[in-house]
Scaffold this active site. Structure first.
Site, PDB file in Angstrom:
ATOM      1  N   LEU A  53     -10.459   3.707   0.602  1.00 24.26           N
ATOM      2  CA  LEU A  53      -9.117   3.208   0.932  1.00 24.26           C
ATOM      3  C   LEU A  53      -8.248   3.061  -0.320  1.00 24.26           C
ATOM      4  CD1 LEU A  53     -10.270   0.510   3.503  1.00 24.26           C
ATOM      5  CD2 LEU A  53      -9.574   2.879   3.947  1.00 24.26           C
ATOM      6  N   GLY A  89      -2.044   3.713   0.320  1.00 25.30           N
ATOM      7  CA  GLY A  89      -1.496   4.320   1.540  1.00 25.30           C
ATOM      8  C   GLY A  89      -2.116   3.677   2.783  1.00 25.30           C
ATOM      9  N   HIS A  90      -3.441   3.518   2.779  1.00 25.65           N
ATOM     10  CA  HIS A  90      -4.101   2.847   3.906  1.00 25.65           C
ATOM     11  C   HIS A  90      -3.631   1.392   3.990  1.00 25.65           C
ATOM     12  CE1 HIS A  90      -7.233   5.955   2.792  1.00 25.65           C
ATOM     13  NE2 HIS A  90      -7.083   6.196   4.083  1.00 25.65           N
ATOM     14  N   GLU A 120       2.584   9.558   7.293  1.00 24.14           N
ATOM     15  CA  GLU A 120       3.342  10.817   7.408  1.00 24.14           C
ATOM     16  C   GLU A 120       2.841  11.880   6.436  1.00 24.14           C
ATOM     17  OE1 GLU A 120       7.469   9.850   6.959  1.00 24.14           O
ATOM     18  OE2 GLU A 120       7.639   9.181   9.040  1.00 24.14           O
ATOM     19  N   ASP A 132      -0.030  13.229   6.373  1.00 23.62           N
ATOM     20  CA  ASP A 132      -0.681  14.209   7.259  1.00 23.62           C
ATOM     21  C   ASP A 132       0.264  14.434   8.437  1.00 23.62           C
ATOM     22  OD1 ASP A 132      -3.494  14.498   6.065  1.00 23.62           O
ATOM     23  OD2 ASP A 132      -3.188  12.348   6.134  1.00 23.62           O
ATOM     24  N   GLN A 180      -0.902  16.241  11.596  1.00 25.57           N
ATOM     25  CA  GLN A 180      -1.831  15.367  12.318  1.00 25.57           C
ATOM     26  C   GLN A 180      -1.060  14.344  13.144  1.00 25.57           C
ATOM     27  OE1 GLN A 180      -5.574  13.542  10.622  1.00 25.57           O
ATOM     28  NE2 GLN A 180      -4.244  11.804  10.254  1.00 25.57           N
ATOM     29  N   LEU A 204      -0.479   9.451  -2.310  1.00 23.00           N
ATOM     30  CA  LEU A 204      -1.843   8.951  -2.529  1.00 23.00           C
ATOM     31  C   LEU A 204      -2.823   9.637  -1.587  1.00 23.00           C
ATOM     32  CD1 LEU A 204      -1.279   5.135  -3.101  1.00 23.00           C
ATOM     33  CD2 LEU A 204      -1.384   6.997  -4.750  1.00 23.00           C
ATOM     34  N   SER A 229      -7.356  10.032  -0.933  1.00 24.04           N
ATOM     35  CA  SER A 229      -8.727   9.675  -1.344  1.00 24.04           C
ATOM     36  C   SER A 229      -9.325  10.768  -2.219  1.00 24.04           C
ATOM     37  CB  SER A 229      -9.603   9.480  -0.108  1.00 24.04           C
ATOM     38  OG  SER A 229      -9.014   8.538   0.755  1.00 24.04           O
TER      39      SER A 229
HETATM   40  O1  PAF Z   1      -6.291  10.885   8.504  1.00 29.32           O
HETATM   41  C1  PAF Z   1      -7.507  10.603   8.501  1.00 29.32           C
HETATM   42  O2  PAF Z   1      -8.006   9.865   7.631  1.00 29.32           O
HETATM   43  C2  PAF Z   1      -8.407  11.185   9.584  1.00 29.32           C
HETATM   44  O3  PAF Z   1      -7.973  12.449   9.959  1.00 29.32           O
HETATM   45  C3  PAF Z   1      -8.553  10.259  10.803  1.00 29.32           C
HETATM   46  C4  PAF Z   1      -7.227  10.041  11.498  1.00 29.32           C
HETATM   47  C5  PAF Z   1      -9.125   8.916  10.367  1.00 29.32           C
HETATM   48  C6  PAF Z   1      -9.513  10.879  11.818  1.00 29.32           C
HETATM   49  O4  PAF Z   1     -10.783  11.063  11.293  1.00 29.32           O
END
Ligand code: PAF
Length: 260
Positions: free
Chosen positions: A32, A35-36, A147, A149, A152, A183, A185
């Site tokens: 983490l 961003g998280h 945003e 990703d 996604q 940022l 990981s």
């Molecule tokens: O963005 C991420 O970290 C991953 O794609 C997620 C949404 C946790 C799904 O595994």
């Protein structure tokens, strides 16, 4: 902070949440960073209960090497979540999440087949499948995605609409360093020198008048470039630095070609 592993235990926990309480959910793959933290803080602000999952989802990694190298620092992550005031952490187990050996999965056939979907053909099936499973078990009122990703985020919003899921998908702005680096990981795998180069990605995307110009400048700077493309009102790019894949995107209005 409760730390739970089993699906049945998670369902019992969910049933025990007071009916009137709003539940916010932040799915993560751990390692983490700020961003998280921004997503989690937003969830804590907007909800009564915040649940975070940490699960490095094998189904979304096309490259087994990438999965093997994905950084994991569980004890540090848990300490951070405790400090932030998260209520529940779910650490799903593959044996339970994929008891069907991933025979059932979610496929999106349009947005997910472009850009990231072309470079990583199985990736979004894996993301959507795991997100659907987590949402069905947790039944949150709100779920938070960054945003960074962007594809996604679009796909999760689309899936929620397509399957009538009762959850609000909240997209949160990308968190950047002072130099503009989004940022990730994956930065844990870069040396100081490589990070210095990685910082140039955002600057080049912002100042280029076109995708072609951005691609040329990225190559000259020393990146390997998978794509630079204007889509969905964004300029999106995927590049590699020393074999580490980085993605970023900016609103098209922040590119010079849109502002002049
Ligand atoms: O963005 C991420 O970290 C991953 O794609 C997620 C949404 C946790 C799904 O595994």
């Amino acid at each position: 902070m409760d730390i739970i592993e089993g699906v049945e235990e998670v369902k019992l926990m969910r049933q025990a949440v007071v009916e009137a309480d709003r539940v916010g959910f932040v799915p993560t793959m751990g390692c983490l960073h700020a961003g998280h933290e921004a997503l989690i803080k937003r969830s804590i602000d907007q909800n009564d209960v915040t649940i975070v999952t940490i699960y490095v989802n094998p189904a979304q990694f096309d490259d087994p090497g990438d999965l093997r190298l994905y950084p994991g620092i569980l004890q540090d992550d848990l300490a951070l979540l405790r400090g932030l005031g998260v209520d529940i952490v779910w650490l799903p187990q593959s044996s339970e999440l994929y008891a069907d050996d991933y025979a059932y999965r979610v496929t999106e056939t349009h947005v997910g087949k472009q850009l990231e979907g072309l470079c990583r053909p199985e990736h979004f099936d894996g993301v959507l499948s795991v997100v659907l499973k987590l949402l069905l078990v947790l039944r949150p009122h709100r779920v938070y995605f960054g945003e960074k990703d962007y594809q996604q985020l679009l796909l999760v919003k689309g899936m929620v609409r397509a399957f009538f899921l009762d959850v609000e998908v909240i997209g949160c702005p990308t968190v950047r360093t002072a130099e503009g680096l989004a940022l990730s990981s994956r930065h844990a795998r870069l040396s100081a020198e490589q990070l210095f180069l990685a910082r140039r990605l955002h600057e080049i995307l912002v100042r280029s008048a076109s995708c072609d110009e951005a691609r040329g400048d990225l190559l000259t700077a020393g990146f390997e470039v998978e794509y630079v493309s204007d889509q969905w009102g964004r300029r999106l790019a995927a590049v590699s630095v020393a074999g580490v894949r980085l993605i970023d995107n900016i609103k098209l209005t922040s590119c010079i070609n849109e502002t002049v």
